[in-house]
Design an enzyme around this catalytic site. Structure first.
Site, short mmCIF file in Angstrom:
data_model
loop_
_atom_site.label_atom_id
_atom_site.label_comp_id
_atom_site.label_asym_id
_atom_site.label_seq_id
_atom_site.Cartn_x
_atom_site.Cartn_y
_atom_site.Cartn_z
N ILE A 8 1.01 -1.21 -0.11
CA ILE A 8 0.12 0.07 0.12
C ILE A 8 0.74 1.23 0.10
CG2 ILE A 8 -2.00 1.20 1.05
CD1 ILE A 8 -2.62 -1.48 2.58
N GLU A 80 -7.75 0.05 13.79
CA GLU A 80 -6.95 0.87 13.18
C GLU A 80 -6.79 0.23 11.66
OE1 GLU A 80 -3.35 1.69 15.19
OE2 GLU A 80 -4.05 1.54 16.82
N GLU A 93 -5.53 -3.72 12.84
CA GLU A 93 -5.68 -4.46 14.26
C GLU A 93 -6.84 -3.52 15.00
OE1 GLU A 93 -2.11 -4.38 16.57
OE2 GLU A 93 -2.19 -2.10 16.34
N ASN A 95 -6.93 -2.12 18.88
CA ASN A 95 -6.67 -1.88 20.36
C ASN A 95 -7.65 -1.96 21.41
OD1 ASN A 95 -3.55 -1.78 20.01
ND2 ASN A 95 -4.12 0.11 18.93
N ARG A 97 -8.03 -0.95 24.24
CA ARG A 97 -7.76 -0.28 25.49
C ARG A 97 -8.01 1.44 25.45
NH1 ARG A 97 -2.81 1.82 23.85
NH2 ARG A 97 -1.81 0.50 22.37
N VAL A 100 -3.44 6.49 24.08
CA VAL A 100 -2.50 7.68 24.60
C VAL A 100 -3.18 9.08 23.72
CG1 VAL A 100 -0.38 9.19 24.41
CG2 VAL A 100 -0.24 6.63 24.98
N ARG A 143 2.70 14.96 21.20
CA ARG A 143 3.34 14.24 22.21
C ARG A 143 4.74 14.93 22.59
NH1 ARG A 143 2.32 7.87 21.97
NH2 ARG A 143 0.37 7.86 20.86
#
Length: 210
Positions: A8, A80, A93, A95, A97, A100, A143
């Site tokens: 990709i 994601e 995938e 996640n 949870r 951040v 961040r």
């Protein structure tokens, strides 16, 4: 045996925030673009993604929540995807949870994601439906890491001599820092997250530069 994956080119990393209770009721809370990364570590996140049209964005989010509910998922979570130059998306995938970058979603929707996850874990229903989720404006998270830019962004320890947290309308700073804090060498280099909101992307970028 040989396993092949599609290449990709010029891809973007886009993720959809979802929430599903134990009764099978689920909503999505929009998406975030996490394409700016270094060594597979996300550095900057924003939402909504500039990589998709409104129609493609709605399609992606709708498919994400349908997949999570159909799989019997229960929790907050993030699906994601990789998005190619033509707007096609490919699942990576999920996640399971709080991530951040969840403050981006909180700034866009006004929904406290952490409190929502606790209520779901306690067995409570969501208490709202997809029509109640309103995504407003544009948000960007930066961040802030303890790193030495002159040495390939190597993690760096030391003492914080002065700390003045930014603030004002549309500005949020999540951090544990204070003047005199000793940055330890044992953990992740993340020191804080600066999140800015604006009515549109140029306004959010301008607020981040201020």
């Amino acid at each position: 045996s040989l396993y092949l994956e599609k290449w990709i080119e010029d891809n973007r990393h886009v993720e959809v925030q979802i929430a599903v209770d134990r009764f099978g009721h689920g909503v999505h809370m929009g998406e975030r673009d996490c394409s700016v990364q270094r060594r597979h570590q996300k550095i900057l996140e924003e939402g909504p993604t500039p990589a998709l049209s409104p129609a493609a964005r709605a399609d992606l989010c709708s498919r994400a929540i349908r997949a999570a509910v159909g799989a019997g998922y229960e929790n907050l979570g993030t699906l994601e995807f990789l998005v190619d130059r033509d707007g096609n998306f490919y699942f990576i995938e999920i996640n399971c949870r709080i991530q951040v970058e969840h403050p981006v979603t909180e700034m866009l929707t006004g929904i406290d994601a952490v409190a929502l996850q606790i209520r779901i874990a306690a067995g409570e229903p969501l208490g709202f439906n997809q029509g109640d989720v309103r995504i407003s404006g544009h948000a960007i998270e930066f961040r802030i890491n303890a790193e030495d830019a002159a040495k390939d962004f190597r993690s760096q320890a030391g003492t914080v001599e002065r700390f003045y947290a930014p603030g004002g309308p549309g500005v949020r700073m999540d951090s544990h820092l204070y003047a005199g804090y000793d940055v330890p060498p044992y953990y992740d280099s993340l020191l804080g997250k600066l999140i800015v909101w604006g009515p549109d992307r140029p306004a959010a970028i301008a607020r981040g530069r201020a």
